[in-house]
Design a protein around this motif. Structure first.
Motif, PDB file in Angstrom:
ATOM      1  N   ARG A  57       0.699  -1.225  -0.073  1.00  0.00           N
ATOM      2  CA  ARG A  57      -0.031  -0.028  -0.059  1.00  0.00           C
ATOM      3  C   ARG A  57       0.703   1.347  -0.089  1.00  0.00           C
ATOM      4  NH1 ARG A  57      -3.400   0.618   4.800  1.00  0.00           N
ATOM      5  NH2 ARG A  57      -3.047  -1.409   5.397  1.00  0.00           N
ATOM      6  N   ILE A  60       2.173   1.817  -3.129  1.00  0.00           N
ATOM      7  CA  ILE A  60       1.222   2.238  -4.193  1.00  0.00           C
ATOM      8  C   ILE A  60       0.893   3.574  -4.292  1.00  0.00           C
ATOM      9  CG2 ILE A  60      -1.324   1.908  -4.902  1.00  0.00           C
ATOM     10  CD1 ILE A  60      -0.658  -1.041  -4.386  1.00  0.00           C
ATOM     11  N   ALA A  61       0.822   4.163  -2.751  1.00  0.00           N
ATOM     12  CA  ALA A  61       0.545   5.503  -2.468  1.00  0.00           C
ATOM     13  C   ALA A  61       1.570   6.478  -3.113  1.00  0.00           C
ATOM     14  CB  ALA A  61       0.251   5.632  -0.934  1.00  0.00           C
ATOM     15  N   ALA A  64       1.348   6.470  -6.739  1.00  0.00           N
ATOM     16  CA  ALA A  64       0.088   7.376  -7.124  1.00  0.00           C
ATOM     17  C   ALA A  64       0.446   8.859  -7.056  1.00  0.00           C
ATOM     18  CB  ALA A  64      -1.097   7.117  -6.139  1.00  0.00           C
ATOM     19  N   ASP A  65       1.054   9.164  -5.889  1.00  0.00           N
ATOM     20  CA  ASP A  65       1.383  10.665  -5.959  1.00  0.00           C
ATOM     21  C   ASP A  65       2.509  11.088  -6.856  1.00  0.00           C
ATOM     22  OD1 ASP A  65       1.294  12.727  -3.768  1.00  0.00           O
ATOM     23  OD2 ASP A  65       3.596  12.840  -3.945  1.00  0.00           O
ATOM     24  N   ILE A 285       0.840   3.484 -12.020  1.00  0.00           N
ATOM     25  CA  ILE A 285       1.209   3.035 -10.806  1.00  0.00           C
ATOM     26  C   ILE A 285       1.694   1.491 -10.993  1.00  0.00           C
ATOM     27  CG2 ILE A 285       0.705   1.888  -8.631  1.00  0.00           C
ATOM     28  CD1 ILE A 285      -1.879   4.388  -8.586  1.00  0.00           C
TER      29      ILE A 285
END
Lengths: 407, 407
Positions: A57, A60-61, A64-65, A285
């Motif tokens: 996670r 992935i965050a 994404a950013d 991503i």
């Protein structure tokens, strides 16, 4: 608006048949099964859910950013998938299959389920014969039935699909348009097709002119760290389906197919009318994570290791609780363990009792191609969703439910 | 593997017909058009791309970060959409239609395009009659043709679909299963159906027992800030399709349909076999942004304002460059301006010259239901993609291409 109020007001026109059409649409077996997982008091081994706690996670965050610094991450994308992701997947699949895969052979889809649906729509007319494994991945059966195909079951044994039986039927005149297989760590059965059978199946496909659809979401999740050599390595009549769902995260909704460019282009055109394109954000991503090979290898190794431990916990609990009352598969990868009750227990009949005792699973019959009763004493248990202690507890509950019912 | 090598090696079996099947799959008009947008030296007014610079990238990044603190953001989600998003969409649609919409009437789809595809697959058999507007949203035409429907065109005028002509045909025995309309800020024509016609169409649907599919991606993008009252407010035989693509970002791949629960459930079951579910990550992001009503209202107001300015720049440039040589629509919302050359210019023939001069658009004929030549002097210009100065420059290039060709 009331729920069924689709009838016209009284006129000279005939009554609309929408209600009857809708009633005829059959319910979804998977969906009915997944409702089992929703109850808080139930430990569900029913769903095919990878462990959310093992998904990256934070990475992935961060991806994404990074992606969202570019306007491309919010815009429509190419129907076949972002060019960069197609390159990354092509490189990944080149590594898997040992032959150079070109980006033009790759179509990125909304999970590999969409790849299968688009393939079936591109290739099948109603009545076209196809072959699947029995027990079958239910999602494939649904797609093929929705396309109106005539579905022929092929039994499995410890080495996967009984390719010898397929060869016999082909010799007798059977002409499938495609043959579907979950070649590695089969869902639901857990078995992996031997390399010898892969070679034989690829050869039959070339000889008789059918396509093999190699559905391979679990191949990288081999407990010994050596993913089975893909069927696609053995011949050119194989379309591979891959997925990020089991090795990164299902919510990326990134799957893909690898097919000859003419077929890939046909699937792309169909995808255009079904949903225009996938998400550029989740594709960016996925591209970042798949392309970071050292990180990805370490991540997958971690998932593998953890799954191996979970499978060991589950099988140890099954042995301790059931002994010789069941036979079970010995998982070597993937997500599933297959159980068969020696005394002929009807697992569908046992299920309500199991749920009362706080555990869920999928009865074997749910995976029968013909809906027959040949798998009535079997059950599929997913070992990937929970950590070891909960798996042990789930098996204890199952044993309790089974004993209580016997007495 | 060579690109077309799907033929079997010589055997006694008949040659496989895959190649001929694939050749028969028709190309995609939209896709061919979108390739126009890819050239760096071309200002493309062809694509239906909302402006990426107006999309709330920072807010989306923050929402993604927040969502990814929960394991739910990486796991599979419910097929019909995350329960929370269905509630948010139901509230949003209740506000739009002025009647209470229940979450059970909502299915979240991969853009509204998927909603349309699933609806067509649920409701249509080959040969079933349907009606669409002419010029038509090409994505709808593709879906209906893929379902094998018999597509009947209904002309548009300044008040939208000629519902009077539909009424005549119904009286004469025409019995469509569904009627598709882009009711507000039509793609490609730009017009908005009058409330009187909406009422009439909803009444006809009830009287004759067909469904109206109200495809409404642009409704909120009304320049005067007052979205047209939906068709669905006028009767119960209307399925609404909505989308986050034009008001938040296409890469969320969040669209939805609002339909009676029995139909919503049928669409949900079909979605299960086509792609299992959408992305829980992008659905959580969408739910947060749609539910933050003050922020969302301010955001949409900003997009509206900016689009109004862009439309004004485009139409001013058209008037300055072309004068009476063209007639044009006066956009009141949405993304498109419709041009018709007074001298009968063949806009398909003009297109290569326009591209040479560095501007792209979609020739009118691309939107003709019957592929006829009735729209040959028309063109669709998208004013949403670029800021005003680039739109002015694009129109100058178009005028130059047009003059150069005349001389």
């Amino acid at each position: 608006m009331t729920s069924t109020d689709l009838r016209p007001t009284p006129t000279r026109t005939p009554p609309v048949t929408l209600a009857s059409r809708l009633a005829a649409l059959r319910g979804s077996a998977i969906r009915d099964l997944l409702t089992l997982t929703a109850r808080d008091d139930v430990l569900s081994l029913a769903g095919g859910l990878p462990a959310a706690d093992l998904m990256p996670r934070e990475r992935i965050a961060a991806a994404a950013d990074r992606a969202l610094r570019s306007p491309a991450a919010v815009q429509y994308s190419e129907t076949a998938g972002l060019a960069h992701l197609r390159e990354v997947v092509a490189a990944h699949e080149s590594g898997r299959t040992g032959r150079p895969v070109a980006p033009g052979e790759v179509v990125v889809t909304s999970g590999s389920q969409q790849a299968l649906d688009l393939l079936a729509r591109a290739l099948l007319d109603p009545g076209d014969p196809v072959a699947v494994e029995d027990p079958v991945y239910v999602g494939a059966l649904q797609v093929l039935q929705a396309a109106g195909a005539a579905v022929h079951p092929l039994p499995l044994d410890a080495e996967g699909m009984r390719v010898d039986l397929l060869a016999e039927r082909l010799a007798a005149g059977f002409r499938p348009r495609l043959v579907h297989t979950v070649s590695s760590f089969h869902n639901p059965r857990g078995v992996t097709m031997s390399q010898e059978r892969r070679r034989a199946l690829a050869g039959l496909a070339e000889r008789y002119g059918f396509l093999v659809v190699e559905d391979d979401p679990y191949g990288l999740l081999s407990f010994d760290g050596a993913p089975p050599r893909p069927l696609a390595a053995h011949g050119e009549h194989v379309v591979r389906l891959g997925s990020a769902s089991k090795v990164l995260a299902p919510s990326l909704r990134v799957g893909w197919l690898v097919a000859p460019p003419v077929l890939a282009a046909a699937v792309e055109r169909l995808k255009q009318s079904t949903d225009l394109c996938g998400s550029s954000l989740t594709q960016m991503i996925t591209a970042e994570l798949l392309a970071d090979e050292p990180w990805f290898a370490a991540h997958v190794a971690g998932v593998r290791r953890e799954n191996r431990g979970r499978a060991a916990a589950l099988t140890a609990a099954v042995d301790a609780e059931f002994g010789s009352a069941v036979t079970r598969s010995t998982p070597t990868g993937g997500m599933f363990c297959w159980l068969e009750f020696a005394d002929g227990t009807d697992t569908a009949a046992l299920l309500p009792h199991a749920l009362e005792h706080g555990v869920g699973y999928v009865p074997g019959n749910a995976f029968a191609v013909d809906g027959g009763t040949g798998l009535r004493s079997a059950a599929r248990l997913c070992f990937a969703t929970y950590p070891p202690d909960l798996l042990t507890e789930a098996v204890r509950r199952l044993a309790r439910a089974s004993r209580r019912r016997d007495s």
